[in-house]
Scaffold this motif. Structure first.
Motif, mmCIF file in Angstrom:
data_model
loop_
_atom_site.group_PDB
_atom_site.id
_atom_site.type_symbol
_atom_site.label_atom_id
_atom_site.label_comp_id
_atom_site.label_asym_id
_atom_site.label_seq_id
_atom_site.Cartn_x
_atom_site.Cartn_y
_atom_site.Cartn_z
ATOM 1 N N MET A 79 18.429 -16.738 -23.101
ATOM 2 C CA MET A 79 19.766 -17.354 -22.783
ATOM 3 C C MET A 79 20.537 -17.724 -23.751
ATOM 4 N N GLU A 80 19.778 -18.555 -24.422
ATOM 5 C CA GLU A 80 20.556 -19.195 -25.770
ATOM 6 C C GLU A 80 20.984 -17.966 -26.564
ATOM 7 N N MET A 81 20.169 -17.198 -26.865
ATOM 8 C CA MET A 81 20.188 -15.974 -27.716
ATOM 9 C C MET A 81 21.382 -14.918 -27.456
ATOM 10 N N LEU A 82 21.607 -14.938 -25.767
ATOM 11 C CA LEU A 82 22.466 -13.972 -25.403
ATOM 12 C C LEU A 82 23.819 -14.662 -25.532
ATOM 13 N N ILE A 83 24.166 -16.082 -25.172
ATOM 14 C CA ILE A 83 25.265 -16.809 -25.308
ATOM 15 C C ILE A 83 25.684 -16.839 -26.796
#
Length: 189
Positions: A79-83
């Motif tokens: 989730m962090e990487m995508l954002i």
């Protein structure tokens, strides 16, 4: 609902596997995946015409690894990487809209991993202040997902139980390799 591109129009289809994420602003890119208990997050920034998809296996590790390594199969990482990838390409968090898919509990009597994945994804988006525009989570059916990141269009199809079992069987029919002595690191799926 997402309509297929006409055959005369060029498009690039990329599969997003467990532990992966992809981001694009190209109108000819399309991301796809197949989900069981895993969850895929499709993020779209309509102002930047930018989007991305991730595919995670579990919400977060039960404990930290001894060496502090990051396991890419966990939602907390993906989730962090995508954002962050969307922000790096000009997206803005306040414009992002999310779609969540998957989180099925495919086998009765087993731990409800799909439900835990779905709960994690909803809570993560809420904490980050990202609007959840649509979800198709839970149940007992696998899903096939196609996402056009630049436009935010999504097609989600539920697979019949037989199709889901056939997909699982195809994965398990890999050639059996001779057993060797264990060495190096072990990665559990």
């Amino acid at each position: 609902m997402l309509e297929p591109l006409p055959d005369t129009e060029r498009h690039n289809h990329a599969t997003v596997l467990q532990g992966q994420f992809r981001v694009s602003a190209s109108p000819v890119d399309e991301f796809g995946t197949v989900l069981g208990s895993c969850v895929a997050t499709c993020l779209h920034d309509p102002v930047a015409s930018l989007g991305g998809m991730n595919h995670f296996l579990l919400p977060k590790p039960l404990s930290e690894t001894e060496r502090g390594e990051v396991d890419v199969h966990y939602g907390v990482y993906l989730m962090e990487m995508l954002i962050n990838a969307m922000l790096a390409q000009g997206g803005r968090k306040q414009h992002m809209r999310a779609h969540l898919y998957g989180g099925a509990n495919l086998h009765r009597g087993m731990e409800r991993i799909g439900s835990a994945n779905a709960r994690f994804a909803r809570e993560f988006l809420q904490r980050e202040g990202i609007t959840l525009a649509r979800e198709d989570l839970g149940g007992s059916a696998a899903r096939r997902l196609d996402f056009r990141p630049a436009s935010g269009l999504v097609r989600c199809r539920r697979l019949a139980a037989v199709d889901a079992l056939d997909a699982e069987a195809a994965v398990s029919l890999r050639p059996i390799l001779p057993r060797t002595e264990p060495r190096g690191e072990v990665e559990l799926f």
